[in-house]
Design a protein around this motif. Structure first.
Motif, PDB file in Angstrom:
ATOM      1  N   THR A  87     -37.206  89.760 -31.820  1.00  0.00           N
ATOM      2  CA  THR A  87     -37.370  89.188 -30.488  1.00  0.00           C
ATOM      3  C   THR A  87     -37.418  90.291 -29.449  1.00  0.00           C
ATOM      4  O   THR A  87     -36.712  91.294 -29.562  1.00  0.00           O
ATOM      5  CB  THR A  87     -36.235  88.199 -30.156  1.00  0.00           C
ATOM      6  OG1 THR A  87     -36.384  87.729 -28.820  1.00  0.00           O
ATOM      7  CG2 THR A  87     -34.866  88.821 -30.326  1.00  0.00           C
ATOM      8  N   ARG A 124     -37.066  89.365 -26.184  1.00  0.00           N
ATOM      9  CA  ARG A 124     -36.334  88.831 -25.032  1.00  0.00           C
ATOM     10  C   ARG A 124     -34.833  88.885 -25.280  1.00  0.00           C
ATOM     11  O   ARG A 124     -34.371  88.715 -26.396  1.00  0.00           O
ATOM     12  CB  ARG A 124     -36.747  87.367 -24.780  1.00  0.00           C
ATOM     13  CG  ARG A 124     -38.187  87.215 -24.373  1.00  0.00           C
ATOM     14  CD  ARG A 124     -38.527  85.763 -24.083  1.00  0.00           C
ATOM     15  NE  ARG A 124     -38.619  84.953 -25.290  1.00  0.00           N
ATOM     16  CZ  ARG A 124     -37.843  83.912 -25.554  1.00  0.00           C
ATOM     17  NH1 ARG A 124     -36.882  83.574 -24.717  1.00  0.00           N
ATOM     18  NH2 ARG A 124     -38.006  83.204 -26.658  1.00  0.00           N
ATOM     19  N   SER A 125     -34.113  89.113 -24.200  1.00  0.00           N
ATOM     20  CA  SER A 125     -32.652  89.073 -24.316  1.00  0.00           C
ATOM     21  C   SER A 125     -32.224  87.635 -24.548  1.00  0.00           C
ATOM     22  O   SER A 125     -32.814  86.695 -24.037  1.00  0.00           O
ATOM     23  CB  SER A 125     -32.007  89.610 -23.034  1.00  0.00           C
ATOM     24  OG  SER A 125     -32.388  88.826 -21.923  1.00  0.00           O
ATOM     25  N   ARG A 126     -31.202  87.441 -25.349  1.00  0.00           N
ATOM     26  CA  ARG A 126     -30.697  86.109 -25.681  1.00  0.00           C
ATOM     27  C   ARG A 126     -29.218  86.044 -25.324  1.00  0.00           C
ATOM     28  O   ARG A 126     -28.496  87.024 -25.451  1.00  0.00           O
ATOM     29  CB  ARG A 126     -30.862  85.823 -27.182  1.00  0.00           C
ATOM     30  CG  ARG A 126     -32.246  86.100 -27.720  1.00  0.00           C
ATOM     31  CD  ARG A 126     -33.238  85.029 -27.359  1.00  0.00           C
ATOM     32  NE  ARG A 126     -34.544  85.304 -27.934  1.00  0.00           N
ATOM     33  CZ  ARG A 126     -35.366  84.376 -28.402  1.00  0.00           C
ATOM     34  NH1 ARG A 126     -35.035  83.102 -28.350  1.00  0.00           N
ATOM     35  NH2 ARG A 126     -36.545  84.707 -28.898  1.00  0.00           N
ATOM     36  N   GLU A 127     -28.789  84.891 -24.916  1.00  0.00           N
ATOM     37  CA  GLU A 127     -27.374  84.718 -24.586  1.00  0.00           C
ATOM     38  C   GLU A 127     -26.600  84.374 -25.853  1.00  0.00           C
ATOM     39  O   GLU A 127     -25.947  83.346 -25.954  1.00  0.00           O
ATOM     40  CB  GLU A 127     -27.216  83.642 -23.519  1.00  0.00           C
ATOM     41  CG  GLU A 127     -27.844  84.025 -22.179  1.00  0.00           C
ATOM     42  CD  GLU A 127     -27.661  82.959 -21.125  1.00  0.00           C
ATOM     43  OE1 GLU A 127     -27.091  81.897 -21.457  1.00  0.00           O
ATOM     44  OE2 GLU A 127     -28.084  83.179 -19.988  1.00  0.00           O
ATOM     45  N   ASP A 158     -37.631  80.554 -31.015  1.00  0.00           N
ATOM     46  CA  ASP A 158     -36.795  79.862 -30.035  1.00  0.00           C
ATOM     47  C   ASP A 158     -35.323  80.115 -30.349  1.00  0.00           C
ATOM     48  O   ASP A 158     -34.971  80.734 -31.356  1.00  0.00           O
ATOM     49  CB  ASP A 158     -37.135  78.363 -29.965  1.00  0.00           C
ATOM     50  CG  ASP A 158     -36.838  77.600 -31.246  1.00  0.00           C
ATOM     51  OD1 ASP A 158     -35.913  78.002 -31.993  1.00  0.00           O
ATOM     52  OD2 ASP A 158     -37.514  76.584 -31.494  1.00  0.00           O
ATOM     53  N   ASN A 159     -34.450  79.654 -29.463  1.00  0.00           N
ATOM     54  CA  ASN A 159     -33.025  79.962 -29.607  1.00  0.00           C
ATOM     55  C   ASN A 159     -32.421  79.377 -30.877  1.00  0.00           C
ATOM     56  O   ASN A 159     -31.520  79.970 -31.465  1.00  0.00           O
ATOM     57  CB  ASN A 159     -32.257  79.456 -28.378  1.00  0.00           C
ATOM     58  CG  ASN A 159     -32.474  80.335 -27.164  1.00  0.00           C
ATOM     59  OD1 ASN A 159     -32.881  81.487 -27.282  1.00  0.00           O
ATOM     60  ND2 ASN A 159     -32.213  79.798 -25.984  1.00  0.00           N
ATOM     61  N   VAL A 206     -33.214  81.817 -33.658  1.00  0.00           N
ATOM     62  CA  VAL A 206     -32.409  83.033 -33.559  1.00  0.00           C
ATOM     63  C   VAL A 206     -30.961  82.755 -33.949  1.00  0.00           C
ATOM     64  O   VAL A 206     -30.288  83.598 -34.564  1.00  0.00           O
ATOM     65  CB  VAL A 206     -32.492  83.626 -32.138  1.00  0.00           C
ATOM     66  CG1 VAL A 206     -31.582  84.848 -32.000  1.00  0.00           C
ATOM     67  CG2 VAL A 206     -33.936  84.017 -31.807  1.00  0.00           C
ATOM     68  N   THR A 230     -34.946  94.349 -32.087  1.00  0.00           N
ATOM     69  CA  THR A 230     -35.712  94.428 -30.852  1.00  0.00           C
ATOM     70  C   THR A 230     -36.320  95.813 -30.714  1.00  0.00           C
ATOM     71  O   THR A 230     -35.776  96.800 -31.218  1.00  0.00           O
ATOM     72  CB  THR A 230     -34.831  94.085 -29.636  1.00  0.00           C
ATOM     73  OG1 THR A 230     -35.643  93.910 -28.468  1.00  0.00           O
ATOM     74  CG2 THR A 230     -33.796  95.156 -29.374  1.00  0.00           C
ATOM     75  N   ASN A 283     -26.152  72.836 -26.817  1.00  0.00           N
ATOM     76  CA  ASN A 283     -25.859  74.261 -26.693  1.00  0.00           C
ATOM     77  C   ASN A 283     -24.564  74.617 -27.419  1.00  0.00           C
ATOM     78  O   ASN A 283     -24.451  75.696 -28.028  1.00  0.00           O
ATOM     79  CB  ASN A 283     -25.756  74.646 -25.220  1.00  0.00           C
ATOM     80  CG  ASN A 283     -25.758  76.146 -25.013  1.00  0.00           C
ATOM     81  OD1 ASN A 283     -26.637  76.852 -25.513  1.00  0.00           O
ATOM     82  ND2 ASN A 283     -24.779  76.653 -24.292  1.00  0.00           N
ATOM     83  N   ASN A 317     -24.498  79.886 -34.345  1.00  0.00           N
ATOM     84  CA  ASN A 317     -24.613  81.325 -34.118  1.00  0.00           C
ATOM     85  C   ASN A 317     -23.345  82.046 -34.578  1.00  0.00           C
ATOM     86  O   ASN A 317     -23.411  83.119 -35.183  1.00  0.00           O
ATOM     87  CB  ASN A 317     -24.862  81.591 -32.626  1.00  0.00           C
ATOM     88  CG  ASN A 317     -25.014  83.052 -32.306  1.00  0.00           C
ATOM     89  OD1 ASN A 317     -25.689  83.792 -32.997  1.00  0.00           O
ATOM     90  ND2 ASN A 317     -24.357  83.488 -31.242  1.00  0.00           N
TER      91      ASN A 317
END
Length: 247
Positions: A84, A86-89, A126-127, A130, A138, A211, A218
Motif C-alpha cells: 500500500t 497510503r497511510s493506514r490507521e 481496502d482497509n 489490509v 510501502t 470499525n 487487525n
C-alpha cells in the motif's frame, strides 16, 4: 505445474484490467516467481487480454489460482504482506520492499507459506484487506504521485525477492514443535472472540461496530502466533464463558 522452488505467492486482489494481470505475470516470471492467485477479477477469468500481455509468461496465467476472497487466498499462510502507498490507521509493522523480501526469504527458507497482496489499480487494497495482513509493504515514492501500476509493484517486489535469495539458510525465531498458525487458524480464532464479544454487547454503538470488528481482526492478524498459541487462546475464551455461565 508451478516450479518446486520455495517462494511466496503473489495475490492480485480484484484486478481491473487483463493487461495489468498479464504484465504482472511477466514481472513475476522475470524473477523466477510463478505462484499467482487472482481474487475476483473485474473482467472475469480467463482473460484474453492478460494472455496477450503475458507473452512468454502465459504459463503463470494457466496455472494461476482463481479465488473469490482474500481469506481463501491466504488461508494456508502464516505471514501475509499488504502492499500500500497510503497511510493506514492501523498498527502494523511497516517494511520497505527490500526488508519485506528479506523477511519473506527467511520465513520461506524455514518452511512457512507467505503471501503478498496487491490491490486493484484504481484505489489499491481496502482497509478490510489490509486488516488481514501481518505487515505492510510501502515504497518511498513521490508523495505527489504515490500510485504504482500493478505490474510495476509486482516487478519491484520480484526484484527484491531475487536479491534476497543469496544464502538464506538460517532458521531463526523457530515456533517450536507445533508450527506457526496459518491465516485460516487465526481467522477462526478471531471469529470465536468476535462471536462471544458480540453476545456480550461489546460492539456498541452500532455505527462504530464495523470499525471495531476491523480493529479486532487487525489485532490478531499482526500478532505472530503459533498453533499452540491459537489453541490456548480458544481455551482461555471457552473457560471464561464457562465461568460466566456458572456464575
Amino acid at each position: 505445474m508451478p516450479t518446486d522452488t520455495p517462494q511466496p505467492s503473489f495475490v492480485l486482489v480484484r484486478p481491473q484490467m487483463g493487461e495489468n494481470i498479464g504484465a504482472a505475470a511477466r514481472a513475476m516470471w522475470n524473477f523466477g516467481l510463478d505462484r499467482m492467485q487472482v481474487v475476483s477479477p473485474r473482467d472475469g477469468w480467463p482473460n484474453p487480454k492478460a494472455v496477450a500481455m503475458a507473452s512468454g509468461a502465459g504459463r503463470l496465467l494457466d496455472e494461476a489460482r482463481l479465488v473469490d476472497s482474500v481469506d481463501a487466498a491466504v488461508a494456508e499462510c502464516s505471514f501475509v504482506l499488504a502492499t500500500t502507498a497510503r497511510s493506514r490507521e492501523m498498527t502494523k509493522p511497516v517494511y520497505s520492499p527490500e526488508a519485506a523480501m528479506r523477511e519473506t526469504a527467511k520465513r520461506v527458507a524455514r518452511g512457512e507459506k507467505v503471501a503478498v497482496l496487491f490491490g486493484p489499480e484504481r484505489a489499491g487494497l481496502d482497509n478490510d484487506d489490509v486488516a488481514r495482513a501481518s505487515a505492510i509493504v510501502t515504497v518511498p515514492v513521490n508523495p505527489a504521485f504515490p500510485s504504482l501500476n500493478l505490474a510495476q509493484c509486482a516487478l519491484l517486489l520480484g526484484y527484491e525477492w531475487r536479491r534476497a535469495q543469496g544464502g538464506v539458510t538460517e532458521v531463526e525465531d523457530a515456533p517450536g514443535e507445533t508450527g506457526w498458525a496459518t491465516r485460516e487458524e487465526v481467522a477462526r480464532l478471531a471469529r470465536h472472540y468476535e462471536d462471544r464479544m458480540d453476545e456480550a454487547g461489546f460492539f456498541f454503538p452500532e455505527h462504530k461496530a464495523a470499525n471495531m470488528r476491523r480493529n479486532l481482526l487487525n489485532f490478531w492478524s499482526r500478532m505472530p502466533m503459533t498453533q499452540a498459541d491459537v489453541r490456548m487462546m480458544h481455551g482461555v475464551l471457552r473457560q471464561m464463558v464457562r465461568w460466566k455461565d456458572r456464575g
